[in-house]
Design a protein around this motif. Structure first.
Motif, mmCIF file in Angstrom:
data_model
loop_
_atom_site.group_PDB
_atom_site.id
_atom_site.type_symbol
_atom_site.label_atom_id
_atom_site.label_comp_id
_atom_site.label_asym_id
_atom_site.label_seq_id
_atom_site.Cartn_x
_atom_site.Cartn_y
_atom_site.Cartn_z
ATOM 1 N N SER A 1 6.986 -7.012 -2.244
ATOM 2 C CA SER A 1 5.710 -6.867 -1.531
ATOM 3 C C SER A 1 5.022 -8.211 -1.404
ATOM 4 O O SER A 1 5.147 -9.047 -2.289
ATOM 5 N N PRO A 2 4.243 -8.386 -0.368
ATOM 6 C CA PRO A 2 4.140 -7.539 0.816
ATOM 7 C C PRO A 2 5.297 -7.800 1.767
ATOM 8 O O PRO A 2 5.744 -8.933 1.897
ATOM 9 N N PRO B 1 10.132 -2.122 -1.170
ATOM 10 C CA PRO B 1 9.419 -1.778 -2.403
ATOM 11 C C PRO B 1 8.563 -0.534 -2.173
ATOM 12 O O PRO B 1 8.138 -0.265 -1.050
ATOM 13 N N PRO B 2 8.300 0.231 -3.218
ATOM 14 C CA PRO B 2 7.478 1.440 -3.061
ATOM 15 C C PRO B 2 6.131 1.164 -2.394
ATOM 16 O O PRO B 2 5.643 1.987 -1.623
ATOM 17 N N SER B 3 5.532 0.020 -2.659
ATOM 18 C CA SER B 3 4.218 -0.272 -2.078
ATOM 19 C C SER B 3 4.267 -0.339 -0.555
ATOM 20 O O SER B 3 3.260 -0.130 0.110
ATOM 21 N N ALA B 4 5.449 -0.600 0.012
ATOM 22 C CA ALA B 4 5.579 -0.689 1.467
ATOM 23 C C ALA B 4 5.685 0.686 2.120
ATOM 24 O O ALA B 4 5.477 0.831 3.317
ATOM 25 N N THR B 5 5.999 1.704 1.326
ATOM 26 C CA THR B 5 6.265 3.019 1.910
ATOM 27 C C THR B 5 5.438 4.153 1.310
ATOM 28 O O THR B 5 5.511 5.279 1.800
ATOM 29 N N GLU B 6 4.656 3.892 0.287
ATOM 30 C CA GLU B 6 4.014 5.004 -0.424
ATOM 31 C C GLU B 6 2.977 5.760 0.395
ATOM 32 O O GLU B 6 2.615 6.881 0.049
ATOM 33 N N ASP B 7 2.513 5.199 1.505
ATOM 34 C CA ASP B 7 1.579 5.922 2.374
ATOM 35 C C ASP B 7 2.294 6.747 3.435
ATOM 36 O O ASP B 7 1.656 7.488 4.170
ATOM 37 N N TYR C 1 7.432 9.751 2.126
ATOM 38 C CA TYR C 1 7.417 9.284 0.743
ATOM 39 C C TYR C 1 6.746 10.314 -0.157
ATOM 40 O O TYR C 1 7.218 10.606 -1.249
ATOM 41 N N ARG D 1 7.120 8.619 -9.044
ATOM 42 C CA ARG D 1 8.004 7.788 -8.214
ATOM 43 C C ARG D 1 9.495 8.055 -8.440
ATOM 44 O O ARG D 1 10.331 7.245 -8.072
#
Length: 197
Positions: free
Chosen positions: A8-9, A28-34, A38, A46
Motif C-alpha cells: 500500500s498504497p 494488499p488488503p487495504s487496496a480491496t477492503e472497501d 471483499y 481477514r
C-alpha cells in the motif's frame, strides 16, 4: 517465478505492468477492503470465507493455473477452494473466473446487463417500421399513436445510457456481448437524435 505482493498504497501505475503482462500479483488488503466482494469473500478477521465462496461459486468450472509450472487445467472451483482451505495449492491462481460468475448470475437471475440493454436495443429498433419485429411476423405493429414520442424516449434512454458508461463496475468491459449491444444502442440513439426514424 514468484508472485509479486504489492504494498500500500497501490496505484494503477503500480498494478498496470502486471495487468498488461497477464502476470499474477497480490494486492494488499487495504487496496480491496472497501470492495463489496471483499466484504462477502472474507471474514472480519481477514480470513477467506470458504463457506460463502463454496456455496455461491463452488460448482463453477474454472481455469486453475499453477504459478510454479504455469500449467493450467479446468477444475471445479469448489475443488480449488478445498485445496486452499487445506493449505495445499497456494501457488494455484484461478484465472478469469469472473466470466464464470457472470454466466452463473445470468442463469440464476434470468438476466444480466447484456439482456437488459438488448431489450432496450430491440425497443429502439422497433421504432423503425422497416426493422420492427412485426415485419418478421413477431407480433402486431403498435400504432404510432400508442407509442411514446421520440423526444420522451430520448429523454429517458439517453441519460440511462450515459450513466451506465460512468459506472465504476465497468460491466461493458467484462460482460460477454455487452459492448456490442451498447454500440448498437448508441447507433439507434444517434439515429433518433438525427431524426432518421
Amino acid at each position: 517465478m514468484t508472485t509479486a505482493r504489492l504494498i500500500s498504497p497501490v496505484t494503477y501505475a503500480d498494478f498496470a505492468p502486471y495487468l498488461l503482462s497477464n502476470t499474477p500479483a497480490l494486492l494488499p488488503p487495504s487496496a480491496t477492503e472497501d470492495w463489496p466482494a471483499y466484504k462477502l469473500w472474507f471474514n472480519q478477521d481477514r480470513t477467506v470465507n470458504y463457506n460463502y465462496l463454496r456455496a455461491q461459486y463452488g460448482q463453477l468450472n474454472v481455469q486453475a493455473v499453477d504459478c510454479g509450472s504455469w500449467e493450467a487445467e479446468q477444475r471445479e472451483f469448489g475443488d480449488v477452494l478445498d485445496d486452499w482451505e487445506r493449505g495445499v495449492g497456494e501457488g494455484v491462481y484461478v484465472k478469469e473466473w469472473e466470466e464464470c460468475v457472470g454466466d452463473l448470475l445470468e442463469r440464476s437471475a434470468g438476466w444480466n446487463w447484456a439482456t437488459f440493454w438488448s431489450m432496450i436495443r430491440l425497443a429502439l429498433q422497433s421504432l423503425d417500421p422497416e426493422r420492427s419485429p412485426a415485419q418478421s411476423g413477431g407480433w402486431p405493429t403498435t400504432p404510432a399513436s400508442a407509442r411514446p414520442q421520440i423526444a420522451f424516449i430520448m429523454s429517458q434512454v439517453t441519460p440511462l445510457f450515459e450513466g451506465f458508461h460512468l459506472r465504476v463496475e465497468n460491466e461493458r468491459k467484462w460482460t460477454r456481448g455487452l459492448g456490442e449491444v451498447l454500440n448498437d444502442v448508441k447507433v439507434e440513439l444517434e439515429k433518433l437524435k438525427a431524426g432518421k426514424l
